[in-house]
Enzyme design. Structure first.
Site, PDB file in Angstrom:
ATOM      1  N   GLY A  47       0.814  -1.208   0.000  1.00 54.41           N
ATOM      2  CA  GLY A  47       0.000   0.000   0.000  1.00 54.41           C
ATOM      3  C   GLY A  47       0.843   1.250   0.000  1.00 54.41           C
ATOM      4  O   GLY A  47       2.033   1.229   0.358  1.00 54.41           O
ATOM      5  N   GLN A  52       3.005  10.030   1.210  1.00 60.70           N
ATOM      6  CA  GLN A  52       4.293   9.346   1.107  1.00 60.70           C
ATOM      7  C   GLN A  52       5.039   9.704  -0.179  1.00 60.70           C
ATOM      8  O   GLN A  52       6.244   9.483  -0.269  1.00 60.70           O
ATOM      9  CB  GLN A  52       4.107   7.823   1.165  1.00 60.70           C
ATOM     10  CG  GLN A  52       3.651   7.320   2.528  1.00 60.70           C
ATOM     11  CD  GLN A  52       3.543   5.814   2.514  1.00 60.70           C
ATOM     12  OE1 GLN A  52       2.534   5.269   2.097  1.00 60.70           O
ATOM     13  NE2 GLN A  52       4.591   5.146   2.953  1.00 60.70           N
ATOM     14  N   CYS A 100       6.585  -0.198   6.648  1.00 63.92           N
ATOM     15  CA  CYS A 100       6.122   0.995   5.947  1.00 63.92           C
ATOM     16  C   CYS A 100       7.225   1.437   4.998  1.00 63.92           C
ATOM     17  O   CYS A 100       8.396   1.479   5.390  1.00 63.92           O
ATOM     18  CB  CYS A 100       5.806   2.097   6.947  1.00 63.92           C
ATOM     19  SG  CYS A 100       5.214   3.618   6.198  1.00 63.92           S
ATOM     20  N   LEU A 101       6.857   1.767   3.778  1.00 63.00           N
ATOM     21  CA  LEU A 101       7.858   2.212   2.799  1.00 63.00           C
ATOM     22  C   LEU A 101       8.545   3.506   3.240  1.00 63.00           C
ATOM     23  O   LEU A 101       9.639   3.804   2.778  1.00 63.00           O
ATOM     24  CB  LEU A 101       7.206   2.405   1.426  1.00 63.00           C
ATOM     25  CG  LEU A 101       6.722   1.112   0.756  1.00 63.00           C
ATOM     26  CD1 LEU A 101       5.904   1.446  -0.496  1.00 63.00           C
ATOM     27  CD2 LEU A 101       7.889   0.203   0.409  1.00 63.00           C
ATOM     28  N   HIS A 142      -3.639   1.216   8.256  1.00 62.09           N
ATOM     29  CA  HIS A 142      -2.278   1.752   8.157  1.00 62.09           C
ATOM     30  C   HIS A 142      -2.210   2.862   7.102  1.00 62.09           C
ATOM     31  O   HIS A 142      -1.685   3.952   7.370  1.00 62.09           O
ATOM     32  CB  HIS A 142      -1.314   0.611   7.805  1.00 62.09           C
ATOM     33  CG  HIS A 142       0.106   1.043   7.543  1.00 62.09           C
ATOM     34  ND1 HIS A 142       1.167   0.602   8.300  1.00 62.09           N
ATOM     35  CD2 HIS A 142       0.634   1.869   6.601  1.00 62.09           C
ATOM     36  CE1 HIS A 142       2.284   1.181   7.846  1.00 62.09           C
ATOM     37  NE2 HIS A 142       1.990   1.925   6.810  1.00 62.09           N
ATOM     38  N   GLU A 143      -2.766   2.595   5.932  1.00 64.17           N
ATOM     39  CA  GLU A 143      -2.680   3.578   4.845  1.00 64.17           C
ATOM     40  C   GLU A 143      -3.487   4.832   5.165  1.00 64.17           C
ATOM     41  O   GLU A 143      -3.037   5.949   4.901  1.00 64.17           O
ATOM     42  CB  GLU A 143      -3.127   2.972   3.521  1.00 64.17           C
ATOM     43  CG  GLU A 143      -2.277   1.811   3.011  1.00 64.17           C
ATOM     44  CD  GLU A 143      -0.784   2.093   2.998  1.00 64.17           C
ATOM     45  OE1 GLU A 143      -0.384   3.260   2.835  1.00 64.17           O
ATOM     46  OE2 GLU A 143       0.001   1.141   3.172  1.00 64.17           O
ATOM     47  N   HIS A 146      -1.877   7.407   7.344  1.00 64.25           N
ATOM     48  CA  HIS A 146      -0.954   8.337   6.675  1.00 64.25           C
ATOM     49  C   HIS A 146      -1.654   9.654   6.322  1.00 64.25           C
ATOM     50  O   HIS A 146      -1.015  10.704   6.264  1.00 64.25           O
ATOM     51  CB  HIS A 146      -0.399   7.715   5.384  1.00 64.25           C
ATOM     52  CG  HIS A 146       0.753   6.776   5.593  1.00 64.25           C
ATOM     53  ND1 HIS A 146       1.957   7.186   6.093  1.00 64.25           N
ATOM     54  CD2 HIS A 146       0.889   5.450   5.350  1.00 64.25           C
ATOM     55  CE1 HIS A 146       2.797   6.146   6.146  1.00 64.25           C
ATOM     56  NE2 HIS A 146       2.157   5.079   5.708  1.00 64.25           N
TER      57      HIS A 146
HETATM   58 NI    NI Z   1       3.097   3.227   5.565  1.00 63.32          NI
END
Ligand code: NI
Length: 176
Positions: A47, A52, A100-101, A142-143, A146
């Protein structure tokens, strides 16, 4: 189509509350989503949220591939959520490790609602209204966090369970 640079924890854009998408007909939105899909594919995550990639808009993409689908939640094809809202369906929460990226190489054990309903618009303006549990519910929470400037370590209740992926994997082997 382009692969975008991913903001890492500490960058102020990740701490900001993102703005709603006001005009779905604006071609910038479709371009953003196309670039996010390229970026996610390149980075190899499940995701990605617009903040991000340095765009403070309430846009999320995710998918649940067969390798990550659990017994109580299935495969989900690539989904675009615009202006998403999440409602828990019960008080029940579950802990599991997340990555997480924007926080490369690290992982942490995070509590999330076990069952949720989420609503959003897709790129065409159609309403998405789904119930989710397990990993699917976790990814969406989670997404969407953000979009409110929340990274998963801020949800953690015990930082003993925060560490490098390789170290945590060794620990899990010891536990087994
Ligand atoms: Ni993340």
């Amino acid at each position: 189509m382009a692969i975008l640079k991913i903001a890492r924890m500490g960058h102020p854009i990740l701490a900001r509350k993102a703005d709603p998408v006001e005009d779905l007909a604006n071609p910038d939105v479709a371009r953003l989503v196309a670039d996010m899909i390229d970026t996610l594919e390149d980075a190899g995550g499940v995701g990605l949220a617009a903040p991000q990639v340095h765009t403070s808009l309430r846009v999320v993409i995710f998918h649940i591939p067969p390798t990550r689908a659990g017994h109580d939640d299935g495969v989900v094809s690539l989904t675009v959520l615009i202006n998403p809202q999440i409602m828990p369906l019960s008080e029940e929460t579950a802990f599991d490790f997340e990555g997480c990226l924007s926080i490369p190489q690290l992982t942490g054990r995070v509590p999330r609602w076990s069952r949720i309903r989420y609503k959003a618009l897709d790129l065409k303006g159609n309403t998405i209204d789904r119930e989710a549990s397990g990993f699917h519910a976790r990814v969406v929470q989670h997404e969407c966090d953000h979009l409110d400037g929340i990274l998963y370590p801020m949800r953690m209740t015990d930082l003993v369970d925060f560490g490098f992926v390789e170290e945590i994997a060794l620990r899990k082997q010891d536990d087994a």
